[in-house]
Write a protein that holds these residues in place. Structure first.
Motif, mmCIF file in Angstrom:
data_model
loop_
_atom_site.group_PDB
_atom_site.id
_atom_site.type_symbol
_atom_site.label_atom_id
_atom_site.label_comp_id
_atom_site.label_asym_id
_atom_site.label_seq_id
_atom_site.Cartn_x
_atom_site.Cartn_y
_atom_site.Cartn_z
ATOM 1 N N SER A 323 0.816 -1.216 0.000
ATOM 2 C CA SER A 323 0.000 0.000 0.000
ATOM 3 C C SER A 323 0.848 1.264 0.000
ATOM 4 O O SER A 323 0.332 2.354 -0.276
ATOM 5 C CB SER A 323 -0.904 0.019 1.236
ATOM 6 O OG SER A 323 -1.816 -1.056 1.228
ATOM 7 N N SER A 324 2.124 1.144 0.324
ATOM 8 C CA SER A 324 2.936 2.334 0.596
ATOM 9 C C SER A 324 3.055 3.272 -0.597
ATOM 10 O O SER A 324 2.995 4.490 -0.439
ATOM 11 C CB SER A 324 4.327 1.915 1.087
ATOM 12 O OG SER A 324 4.947 1.056 0.159
ATOM 13 N N GLN A 325 3.225 2.718 -1.807
ATOM 14 C CA GLN A 325 3.377 3.591 -2.968
ATOM 15 C C GLN A 325 2.088 4.354 -3.292
ATOM 16 O O GLN A 325 2.126 5.492 -3.750
ATOM 17 C CB GLN A 325 3.818 2.794 -4.198
ATOM 18 C CG GLN A 325 5.312 2.592 -4.305
ATOM 19 C CD GLN A 325 5.782 1.395 -3.505
ATOM 20 O OE1 GLN A 325 4.977 0.674 -2.936
ATOM 21 N NE2 GLN A 325 7.085 1.171 -3.460
ATOM 22 N N ILE A 326 0.942 3.703 -3.059
ATOM 23 C CA ILE A 326 -0.338 4.379 -3.293
ATOM 24 C C ILE A 326 -0.480 5.556 -2.330
ATOM 25 O O ILE A 326 -0.872 6.665 -2.730
ATOM 26 C CB ILE A 326 -1.498 3.384 -3.110
ATOM 27 C CG1 ILE A 326 -1.439 2.301 -4.198
ATOM 28 C CG2 ILE A 326 -2.850 4.105 -3.141
ATOM 29 C CD1 ILE A 326 -2.409 1.158 -3.974
ATOM 30 N N ILE A 327 -0.152 5.318 -1.074
ATOM 31 C CA ILE A 327 -0.230 6.382 -0.073
ATOM 32 C C ILE A 327 0.754 7.500 -0.408
ATOM 33 O O ILE A 327 0.435 8.694 -0.275
ATOM 34 C CB ILE A 327 0.037 5.801 1.331
ATOM 35 C CG1 ILE A 327 -1.101 4.841 1.705
ATOM 36 C CG2 ILE A 327 0.194 6.890 2.365
ATOM 37 C CD1 ILE A 327 -0.835 4.004 2.934
ATOM 38 N N ALA A 328 1.940 7.114 -0.887
ATOM 39 C CA ALA A 328 2.939 8.119 -1.267
ATOM 40 C C ALA A 328 2.453 8.950 -2.450
ATOM 41 O O ALA A 328 2.712 10.166 -2.515
ATOM 42 C CB ALA A 328 4.260 7.441 -1.611
ATOM 43 N N GLN A 329 1.765 8.317 -3.388
ATOM 44 C CA GLN A 329 1.249 9.067 -4.533
ATOM 45 C C GLN A 329 0.224 10.106 -4.104
ATOM 46 O O GLN A 329 0.253 11.257 -4.563
ATOM 47 C CB GLN A 329 0.608 8.107 -5.547
ATOM 48 C CG GLN A 329 0.169 8.772 -6.835
ATOM 49 C CD GLN A 329 1.337 9.137 -7.724
ATOM 50 O OE1 GLN A 329 1.859 8.309 -8.451
ATOM 51 N NE2 GLN A 329 1.757 10.402 -7.683
ATOM 52 N N TYR A 330 -0.652 9.713 -3.191
ATOM 53 C CA TYR A 330 -1.651 10.664 -2.706
ATOM 54 C C TYR A 330 -0.973 11.805 -1.947
ATOM 55 O O TYR A 330 -1.384 12.978 -2.059
ATOM 56 C CB TYR A 330 -2.677 9.955 -1.817
ATOM 57 C CG TYR A 330 -3.823 10.859 -1.411
ATOM 58 C CD1 TYR A 330 -4.730 11.329 -2.364
ATOM 59 C CD2 TYR A 330 -3.999 11.243 -0.088
ATOM 60 C CE1 TYR A 330 -5.779 12.170 -2.003
ATOM 61 C CE2 TYR A 330 -5.040 12.080 0.284
ATOM 62 C CZ TYR A 330 -5.924 12.542 -0.680
ATOM 63 O OH TYR A 330 -6.946 13.379 -0.330
ATOM 64 N N TYR A 331 0.059 11.474 -1.182
ATOM 65 C CA TYR A 331 0.821 12.510 -0.470
ATOM 66 C C TYR A 331 1.361 13.537 -1.458
ATOM 67 O O TYR A 331 1.248 14.758 -1.242
ATOM 68 C CB TYR A 331 1.972 11.881 0.318
ATOM 69 C CG TYR A 331 2.930 12.895 0.908
ATOM 70 C CD1 TYR A 331 2.726 13.422 2.180
ATOM 71 C CD2 TYR A 331 4.045 13.337 0.180
ATOM 72 C CE1 TYR A 331 3.597 14.361 2.720
ATOM 73 C CE2 TYR A 331 4.928 14.275 0.703
ATOM 74 C CZ TYR A 331 4.689 14.786 1.976
ATOM 75 O OH TYR A 331 5.555 15.720 2.491
#
Length: 503
Positions: A323-331
């Motif tokens: 999930s980390s890259q998805i969260i990073a993209q939203y950030y």
């Protein structure tokens, strides 16, 4: 103190350690699991020692992939490393953030989303998975249409340029679709829209255009391709669509070239993929694919599962993923906003122009990349009669730089190129240092023997060539004296050497 192996034959199959000897002195097998456990400090030190020999990511100018993010985003990623995205029932907020990203990207690409509607798309493991999903959607829609018409549906093809990224070749091979490639020519290193449309037939599932060629960073003319394809569809009664591979350029064009028509503003563009881990400014590997509408994604490609909780639709090739890259993209989307992304891309382009000017001032290189496109500089040697771009690339490694050297695809294989990708973390100072190091390398290369001639001048003929040509020489000297025959054989031998040396 370095722990060494005791047997010569075991040296290549064991891992030696320096500082871990404070904790353990046993050597480790490389290809088998150790019999016993070790202290965590020791395990860390052993791996850390080996990783020191990797290159510096920020000096890796071959890669388009993001190599720096803010510490706050790093912390968010680390906090979500243990979340499996596919557990949507368990992690509903992460799912919501993914859906927000899909809609942000779809709006950025001018998708025709009505009031109260949500965009159709999904996060993927890089653009490779994204474009394969898009390709499968095109193939399935084409097959369904052919079945309804009672026509053969076993020979699908797609049209691309020869400059296409290898993931498209994988798609064609893995999913049994013929790849019809428009060949390149010297000075024109992207797909020619007119030639592409000529190759379209009733079995063509789509034409794939590239917004940001890997070779030169150039944007293909999607608008011209679209207009030509509209006319062909009218003449033939076909409805051949377009997919845009915007892996590199999808997060550049909306900010730097907002008037450029390449996206869903063109009706035949049915799907677009983009790499979040390139100019989306997220660490590898996250990609995105968005469709124009629900009708462009066949229902039979969507699976529904309930063994992780509630009903969960999934239409990716991979199942489990972080999930980390998805969260990073939203950030990145909410942190930078449109203004922030535009500032980053403008800065990258300014450093690109500065590097290009510095290379031109040396008088040694020909710039192949265009002013409009991905922020990179592709360049070749003006004089390649004595030395090659591959020598330059090898020599730059001594300064820590990783600069790729490669040849162009068919029919421009004779053109060899160096390429420098400008990312957010490539500063003006680094650009100035690179120019200085390239200048040093070129002066050093000038003092070396010509690699071009040395690679061919001392080529020894093969045994088969010697035997074959000697036999010919003998047969032709049957009626000559022994001395004359020997002289002719020697002459033929010299001819073989000379011929191979000139290759």
């Amino acid at each position: 103190m370095v722990i060494s192996t005791t047997s010569a034959e075991g040296r290549g199959e064991q891992v030696n350690c320096t500082f871990a000897s404070r904790y353990v002195r046993n050597v480790l097998p490389k290809f088998q699991m150790p019999e016993t456990s070790m202290p965590k400090d020791s395990a860390y030190q052993i791996i850390n020692d080996e990783l020191m020999l990797d290159g510096n990511p920020r000096l890796n100018l071959a890669s388009f992939v993001t190599t720096w993010m803010e510490p706050e985003c790093d912390r968010l990623m680390m906090a979500s490393m243990n979340k499996n995205y596919v557990d949507m029932d368990e992690y509903p907020v992460t799912t919501e953030l993914q859906n927000r990203c899909v809609n942000i990207i779809a709006n950025l690409f001018n998708a025709p989303i009505g009031d109260g509607e949500t965009a159709v798309g999904v996060s993927t493991v890089g653009s490779s998975e994204a474009m394969m999903l898009a390709g499968l959607a095109f193939k399935r829609k084409w097959q369904n249409k052919r079945k309804l018409e009672g026509k053969p549906f076993d020979k699908p093809n797609m049209v691309t340029g020869a400059n296409v990224q290898v993931c498209w070749e994988k798609f064609a091979r893995y999913f049994e679709v013929e790849l019809k490639e428009v060949k390149l020519s010297e000075g024109y290193y992207v797909m020619d829209p007119a030639k592409a449309v000529e190759m379209v037939d009733e079995n063509t599932i789509c034409v794939a255009a590239i917004l940001g060629s890997t070779l030169t960073g150039e944007f293909e003319d999607v608008k011209l391709l679209h207009d030509l394809l509209v006319e062909k569809n009218k003449q033939t009664g076909w409805d051949t669509p377009i997919h845009v591979d915007a892996a590199s350029g999808g997060f550049i064009a909306p900010f730097l070239y907002p008037e450029l028509e390449w996206d869903f503003r063109l009706p035949l563009v049915k799907s677009i993929n983009v790499s979040g881990h390139k100019y989306g400014l997220v660490y590898a590997g996250v990609g995105w694919v968005v469709w124009r509408s629900k009708e462009d994604l066949p229902d039979e490609l969507i699976f529904h599962i309930n063994y992780l909780g509630s009903d969960q639709p999934t239409f990716t090739l991979n199942f489990s993923k972080g999930s980390s890259q998805i969260i990073a993209q939203y950030y990145q989307f909410i942190r930078l906003g449109f203004e922030g992304y535009k500032n980053v891309m403008e800065n990258c382009m300014e450093n690109t122009r500065m590097l290009k000017q510095g290379l031109e001032k040396t008088g040694r290189f020909k710039i192949l990349s265009k002013d409009i496109g991905v922020p990179l500089v592709a360049f070749s040697l003006k004089d390649s009669s004595k030395h090659t771009v591959f020598e330059v690339a090898d020599s730059l490694r001594k300064f820590g730089w990783t600069v790729p050297a490669y040849t162009m695809p068919a029919n421009a294989e004779h053109v060899a190129v160096l390429r420098v990708v400008i990312r957010e973390d490539f500063s003006r100072g680094l650009a100035e240092r690179l120019i200085s190091d390239i200048d040093k390398v070129m002066r050093e290369v000038d003092t070396l023997p010509s690699q071009v001639s040395s690679k061919t001048a001392h080529v020894t003929p093969t045994v088969d060539e010697v035997v074959r040509d000697s036999e010919v020489a003998v047969k032709s000297t049957v009626h000559k004296s022994e001395t004359e025959a020997e002289q002719e054989i020697v002459s033929r031998w010299k001819g073989i050497v000379k011929k191979r040396g000139a290759c």
